[in-house]
Every structure is written in structure tokens, then in C-alpha cells.
Design an enzyme around this catalytic site. Structure first.
Site, PDB file in Angstrom:
ATOM      1  NE  ARG A  27     -60.159  62.358  46.727  1.00  0.00           N
ATOM      2  CZ  ARG A  27     -60.196  61.045  46.439  1.00  0.00           C
ATOM      3  NH1 ARG A  27     -60.640  60.191  47.334  1.00  0.00           N
ATOM      4  NH2 ARG A  27     -59.768  60.578  45.296  1.00  0.00           N
ATOM      5  CD1 TRP A  75     -52.071  64.444  42.914  1.00  0.00           C
ATOM      6  CD2 TRP A  75     -51.858  65.570  44.815  1.00  0.00           C
ATOM      7  NE1 TRP A  75     -50.882  64.082  43.466  1.00  0.00           N
ATOM      8  CE2 TRP A  75     -50.710  64.753  44.646  1.00  0.00           C
ATOM      9  CE3 TRP A  75     -51.930  66.368  45.937  1.00  0.00           C
ATOM     10  CZ2 TRP A  75     -49.664  64.715  45.555  1.00  0.00           C
ATOM     11  CZ3 TRP A  75     -50.883  66.314  46.857  1.00  0.00           C
ATOM     12  CH2 TRP A  75     -49.761  65.519  46.659  1.00  0.00           C
ATOM     13  CG  ASN A 101     -59.320  61.673  40.757  1.00  0.00           C
ATOM     14  OD1 ASN A 101     -58.123  61.870  40.540  1.00  0.00           O
ATOM     15  ND2 ASN A 101     -59.749  60.887  41.727  1.00  0.00           N
ATOM     16  N   GLY A 102     -57.841  61.866  37.471  1.00  0.00           N
ATOM     17  CA  GLY A 102     -57.127  60.781  36.793  1.00  0.00           C
ATOM     18  C   GLY A 102     -56.113  61.332  35.814  1.00  0.00           C
ATOM     19  CG  HIS A 511     -17.258  43.428  60.792  1.00  0.00           C
ATOM     20  ND1 HIS A 511     -15.936  43.031  60.745  1.00  0.00           N
ATOM     21  CD2 HIS A 511     -17.827  42.960  59.656  1.00  0.00           C
ATOM     22  CE1 HIS A 511     -15.700  42.378  59.621  1.00  0.00           C
ATOM     23  NE2 HIS A 511     -16.838  42.319  58.932  1.00  0.00           N
ATOM     24  CE  LYS A 610     -45.856  62.280  54.291  1.00  0.00           C
ATOM     25  NZ  LYS A 610     -45.291  60.905  54.432  1.00  0.00           N
TER      26      LYS A 610
HETATM   27  C1  AGP Z   1     -39.997  58.655  56.617  1.00  0.00           C
HETATM   28  O1  AGP Z   1     -41.049  57.806  56.997  1.00  0.00           O
HETATM   29  C2  AGP Z   1     -40.138  60.031  57.222  1.00  0.00           C
HETATM   30  N1  AGP Z   1     -41.420  60.577  56.913  1.00  0.00           N
HETATM   31  C3  AGP Z   1     -38.976  60.950  56.835  1.00  0.00           C
HETATM   32  O2  AGP Z   1     -37.761  60.255  57.054  1.00  0.00           O
HETATM   33  C4  AGP Z   1     -38.995  61.436  55.370  1.00  0.00           C
HETATM   34  O3  AGP Z   1     -38.715  60.356  54.510  1.00  0.00           O
HETATM   35  C5  AGP Z   1     -37.913  62.513  55.208  1.00  0.00           C
HETATM   36  O4  AGP Z   1     -38.226  63.593  56.044  1.00  0.00           O
HETATM   37  C6  AGP Z   1     -37.785  63.005  53.772  1.00  0.00           C
HETATM   38  O5  AGP Z   1     -38.996  63.601  53.376  1.00  0.00           O
HETATM   39  P1  AGP Z   1     -39.218  63.913  51.818  1.00  0.00           P
HETATM   40  O6  AGP Z   1     -39.203  62.606  51.105  1.00  0.00           O
HETATM   41  O7  AGP Z   1     -40.545  64.600  51.757  1.00  0.00           O
HETATM   42  O8  AGP Z   1     -38.083  64.797  51.368  1.00  0.00           O
END
Ligand code: AGP
Length: 615
Positions: A27, A75, A101-102, A511, A610
Site C-alpha cells: 500500500r 503514509w 488511516n485517514g 500543417h 516509476k
Molecule cells: C507517466 O505515466 C510516467 N510515469 C512518467 O512520464 C512520469 O509522469 C514522469 O516520470 C514524472 O514523474 P513524477 O511525476 O514522479 O515527477
């Protein structure tokens, strides 16, 4: 998102709770804690860091026996991640201990009142306020824990899933729920409590899921007693026999985290404006803006720096800020901004947008802007992240952890925050009448329900995805507020299905890109009623005459485009500036289904991370 675990029964609580916390790690959290009652004393251990850190600390610090206990993964929403702010929290007497949590929105006013009554607080959390409110009610009303919890919860505003016990009455745990999940595992002479069933599914698959505004007094040797928090009415536990396996539970029954997070957007948007969008009072409350309003009002321009999806949210913000607040805005790729020797002065306000709060390019852009005298405001989803700490002020999206690499709820909650800021500045600048401002607040409050309505198109989107899953290219077109949505839709498709996709302003087709149109080119056109509708319809006709395959995102009830397009997906009507919050939904679902049909790894697409913490 926080995780809660509790146990009361005949077994040793410690191993059950510790393993349960490990089960909830998915989570997302920044600290963890546990409290055990050994029949005489409550022992509590908590730490910033991972469950493994908590395990090591607990096993070296406290006795681990006792058949009553609660555990928590935090979190952070109020108070940065550190040991003191971690849960569980004691009441001042040391008799009560709570996990939560909340978000308690009115905790500050309650805290002020309790301080007047002699209570002291160690942490910055809303949770420590809640446990002391319960203690104050218990003492003042001379009632048992269950009743004290009920009275206290009728005084708070916000969202919660709580578990609390009293060492003076160690044969029971009291739980309550509003807005955050809480499940009770029903064993043979034992009860489990958790945010979902993953911590107890190996012990029992009989579970009761509390409904909102329900509480339960869980007493050993007795049936659990459910009651409504508001009116004391008895609720009858509906015991479910769970058929889910662990992995399914973590994904909330969805096949992928991305789909779960797409469906979390109504809740995530609501949590993001919770406590900020005060429609009844006709105001927007954002301390980070309120305390720096002068800087925003006197800014010669706002520079937005971000990457990827966050950059697309910044583009939406450019349209909103200039349209509503009449403030000049420039949107910059952070990776370009940091190296192009930009002109920045102390009259500039920079807004840095980042879900992870760790993107290296964005962090570097912030540092450059600060070196050159700009005020930097952060919009992040991770409390205490590097970007959150580096900026001069900020506002957190409360999307909860986003596990899927492809950003979805981050995008819509970023736009929510940026809309709140633009509306607040527009009002402060006198750009809005009271009535017009109130109309906007009301419509923004309606958005979660409209997102839920847009999600109902999922079965249709899945059918359309099957038609185009083998495409090699795809075009996304939008005008005005929906131009950034076209870019975002194209990014979603390319990053999880590996189909080449491009987003364009619809008017830009003539264009050059229109040369690409033939019967093999699917074109997704965002053609909602608000904003240059007739011009977009003309673009659709141009594509149709060249045999392009048209998937149109339209306002519900639009039959004109239906006669032109090959496929039509409807979204509810809303204000033009709020349209991106709805039109992005079918595009997220389309990319998701196509990626699944192509056998791609939706949650962890190839080559992507990520959080891009390196250049
Ligand atoms: C978008 O789906 C991607 N995961 C990637 O473009 C992401 O938005 C970008 O790396 C920026 O990440 P951040 O928002 O954590 O700064």
C-alpha cells in the site's frame, strides 16, 4: 496509503501483526509501529522506515508477548515521516492507544481545545488529537471506550479507519470507519482487524467489511456489535466468505494496480480537495497559498516545471491559470529548463509538479530557480519527498501511493490541486463574482461523481480496444484544454502498449500530420461540447474523408459526432476548464485494455521506472 492491523484472541499477537504489516507493505508507507498488551502493560514500538526496521527495533526494545495488539504502516498526510509521528499513538493517560488511516480535517481546532484542558502532544499528527479527544470524552462523560469513540467521532470531520483499545479493558478493541477501508476477520475465539483481508486470509476467510459511519466493539467471547456512529442504530454484521487470494486482495480485486488506480480516481480527487474545497463557506483553504498569496498575486509570470504526465498536468494548468486567473504561465520540461540558462527573476513564481517528488530533472530545475531568486511551490504526492522538502511551500495531492508506472490518479489529482490554486488566485484578483466562484466550487465538488460516470464506459472501451490492439500507430487530437489530454492519452498508450502514438492540437493536422491519415490510422479525437466544438467537428470530417478510423470522446448525448465517427465514447458535461478531469478517463482505459490484450506488463512496462531519480 496507511495500513492498519489488529488482533485479539488466544494466540500471540506479535507475529500475526508483524506479518500482517508486511502483507500491507504494497500500500506504500514511510513508517511503521506496533503496540502490544501483555496483560499488565502496553508496550509500543514505532519507527520511520520499513516494517523490517520496526521488526528489528521491536525485537530489541520491547517484550513481544500478549494476545492483544495493533500495528500500523503510515503514509504521511499530516506531519512529516519520523518516529514521533508514526502510529500507534497513546492518549495522555497512557491507557488508550490508537492507529488511524485517514485525515481528520478539523484536528487543529480540537487540538487547541484539548490543550486548553491540559493535554500535551508529542507529535504533529491528527491521530494523536483523536485519541486524546476520545480520552477526554471518556473521562468527562464517564462512559466506556465504545461509547466514547462514538461521541468523539461525531465531533470530527474527515476520513478514518481506526482501531483503539483501553488497557483498563483489555478484552475488547473498538474500530470505526468512514472513507478508509476496514475489514474484520472472524476466527474461532479470535478476531483480526485490517485495511484489507491480506493480513488474516491465512487464518480465516470469514470477514465483515464495515460500511461508512459504522463502528464495532469487538469483545472476546462475544459476537461483534456493530452500530451506526451517527444515530446509535444497531447494524447487523454481514459475514462474507472470501474467495480472494493474496495477490487479488492487494490489487483490490483488480487484475492490475493501474486499473485499480484508474478506478480510485473519484476517491483520490475527493481526498485531494477534502478540507480545501469548502463549498458551503464559498472558499478554498490552502495554507501553502494563503501564506504566500502576495508572491502569487505580484508574480510577473508563473513557470511550471515537470516531466512526463506531470508536465501534461502543467499544460492543463497553463490554460486554467491564464483563462481564469489571467496570470501569464510558461510550462517547461524540467530536463530542458535546467540546462538552457533560462531567464528567472525574483518576480517569478515556479510551480514544480511531481507525483514521486524524486524526479531528478525536476529537482534540479527547482534548485536552479531558487538560486536565481524565484519562489518555488511544489505539488507532490509523497509527503516528505525530496521535492517536497526542497520547495519553499507546497500542496500535497492525496492520491495515495501510485504503484502502476503509468500515472493515472496522479494526473487527475494534480489537475485538481492546480484548479484549486487557479480558482483561489482568480477570486483574490477579483476575476470572479461570488456567484460565478460558487458555481465553480460546486461543479468541482461534482467531479468525483462525474468521473465515476465516465468509468461506466469501460465495457465499451474494452470492445474498441480489441479493434485497434494491433495498430502500429495512433494519433490523439484535442483543442484548448483537451490538447494536453491528447498528449497524455498518447503517452499512456505508448508507455504501456509500445504502440507509437502522438498527440497533436487538432488544428495542427493541416500543417503536416494529416499526411499520415489513411485507413490504417486510428485517430482518437476529443470532441466535447465545450470549446471550439464546431472546429473539432470539421477536423473529424477532414479525417473521415481520408478514411482515418475515428474514435471520438464526446459529451454525453452528442449525436452529431456519432454520425461521423467510427466509435463514440461519452463523458458527462462539465465546465470547459474541468473537462480534462473527465476526458482523460476513457483514454486511460483504452491504453490499459490495449496493453493487456497485447500481453504487455501493464504495471511495470519495459524500460520504465516509476520514479526517474537519475538524469
Ligand atoms: C507517466 O505515466 C510516467 N510515469 C512518467 O512520464 C512520469 O509522469 C514522469 O516520470 C514524472 O514523474 P513524477 O511525476 O514522479 O515527477
Amino acid at each position: 496509503m496507511c495500513g492498519i492491523v489488529g488482533y485479539i484472541g488466544y494466540r500471540e499477537a506479535y507475529p500475526i501483526i508483524m506479518k500482517g504489516l508486511q502483507r500491507l507493505e504494497y500500500r506504500g508507507y514511510d513508517s511503521a509501529g506496533i503496540a502490544l498488551y501483555d496483560g499488565n502493560q502496553i508496550y509500543l514500538s514505532k519507527t520511520k522506515g520499513k516494517v523490517e526496521d520496526l521488526k528489528n527495533k521491536s525485537e530489541s526494545q520491547i517484550p513481544l508477548n500478549g494476545s492483544l495488539g495493533i500495528g500500523h504502516t503510515r503514509w504521511a498526510t499530516h506531519g512529516v515521516p519520523n518516529d514521533v509521528n508514526s502510529h500507534p499513538h497513546y492518549s495522555n493517560s497512557g491507557d488508550l492507544v490508537i492507529i488511524h488511516n485517514g485525515i481528520i480535517e478539523n484536528y487543529e481546532s480540537i487540538k487547541t481545545e484539548l490543550i486548553k484542558r491540559g493535554y500535551v502532544f508529542e507529535s504533529d499528527t491528527d491521530t494523536e488529537v483523536l485519541v486524546n479527544l476520545i480520552e477526554e470524552v471518556k473521562k468527562k462523560e464517564n462512559v466506556l471506550l465504545g461509547h466514547a469513540v462514538q461521541i468523539a467521532l461525531n465531533q470530527v470531520v474527515g476520513a478514518y479507519a481506526i482501531a483503539v483499545f483501553d488497557k483498563q479493558k483489555p478484552d475488547e478493541i473498538v474500530v470505526a470507519k468512514l472513507g478508509s477501508p476496514l475489514a474484520i476477520g472472524i476466527g474461532d475465539k479470535e478476531f483480526f482487524i485490517a485495511s484489507d483481508a491480506s493480513p488474516f486470509i491465512e487464518f480465516t476467510n470469514n470477514a465483515v467489511y464495515l460500511e461508512d459511519e459504522e463502528m464495532a466493539i469487538i469483545r472476546l467471547g462475544k459476537e461483534i456489535k456493530l452500530r451506526k456512529i451517527k444515530d446509535d442504530a444497531i447494524a447487523y454484521p454481514m459475514i462474507q466468505e472470501l474467495q480472494l487470494n493474496l495477490e487479488e486482495i492487494e490489487k483490490g480485486g483488480y487484475d492490475h494496480f493501474m486499473l485499480k488506480e484508474i478506478y480510485e480516481q473519484p476517491r483520490a480527487i475527493k481526498d485531494t480537495y477534502r478540507g480545501r474545497l469548502l463549498v458551503d463557506q464559498g472558499l478554498i483553504k490552502m495554507s501553502g497559498i494563503d501564506q504566500n498569496l502576495e508572491k502569487f498575486m505580484n508574480a510577473q509570470r508563473i513557470i511550471i516545471v515537470a516531466c512526463g504526465t506531470s508536465w501534461h498536468a502543467g499544460l492543463v494548468a497553463e490554460y486554467i491559470f491564464e483563462d481564469l486567473a489571467r496570470i501569464p504561465v510558461e510550462v517547461e520540461y524540467a530536463s530542458e529548463f535546467r540546462y538552457r540558462n533560462p531567464v528567472i527573476t525574483s518576480k517569478d513564481v515556479v510551480i514544480a509538479i511531481s507525483q514521486s517528488g524524486e524526479t531528478a530533472d525536476t529537482l534540479a530545475a527547482i534548485k536552479l530557480a531558487k538560486e536565481r531568486g524565484a519562489f518555488v511551490f511544489g505539488v507532490c504526492n509523497v509527503v516528505g519527498s525530496s521535492i517536497a522538502r526542497e520547495t519553499n511551500a507546497g500542496a500535497y495531492t492525496h492520491a495515495g501511493p501510485e504503484i502502476g508506472v503509468a500515472s493515472t490518479k496522479a494526473f487527475t489529482t494534480q489537475i485538481t490541486i492546480l484548479t484549486l490554486i487557479a480558482l483561489k488566485l482568480a477570486k483574490a484578483k477579483g476575476e470572479f463574482s461570488e456567484s460565478r466562484f460558487h458555481e465553480y466550487l460546486t461543479e468541482l465538488e461534482n467531479i468525483p461523481a462525474k468521473v465515476s460516470k465516465a468509468l461506466e464506459a469501460n465495457p465499451l472501451v474494452e470492445i474498441i480496444a480489441d479493434v485497434y490492439k494491433d495498430s502500429e500507430n495512433c494519433l490523439y487530437l484535442g483543442r484548448g484544454y483537451n490538447f494536453p489530454v491528447a498528449l497524455e492519452g498518447a503517452l499512456k498508450l505508448k508507455e504501456i502498449s509500445y504502440i507509437h502514438a502522438e498527440g497533436y492540437p487538432a488544428a495542427e493536422m493541416k500543417h503536416g500530420p494529416i499526411a499520415l491519415i489513411d485507413e490504417h490510422m486510428p485517430v482518437i479525437v476529443i470532441a466535447t461540447k465545450k470549446g471550439h466544438y464546431e472546429k473539432v467537428v470539421s477536423n473529424i470530417q477532414e479525417i473521415k474523408t481520408r478514411k482515418g478510423k475515428i474514435i471520438a470522446i464526446v459529451t454525453e448525448g452528442d449525436d452529431q459526432v456519432r454520425d461521423l465517427a467510427d466509435h463514440v465514447i461519452e463523458v458527462p458535461e462539465t465546465f470547459e476548464s474541468l473537462t480534462p478531469l473527465l476526458t482523460t478517463i476513457p483514454l486511460q482505459l483504452l491504453s490499459y485494455h490495449i496493453a493487456v490484450m497485447r500481453g504487455c506488463n501493464v504495471d511495470q512496462p519495459r524500460n520504465l521506472a516509476k520514479s526517474v531519480t537519475v538524469e
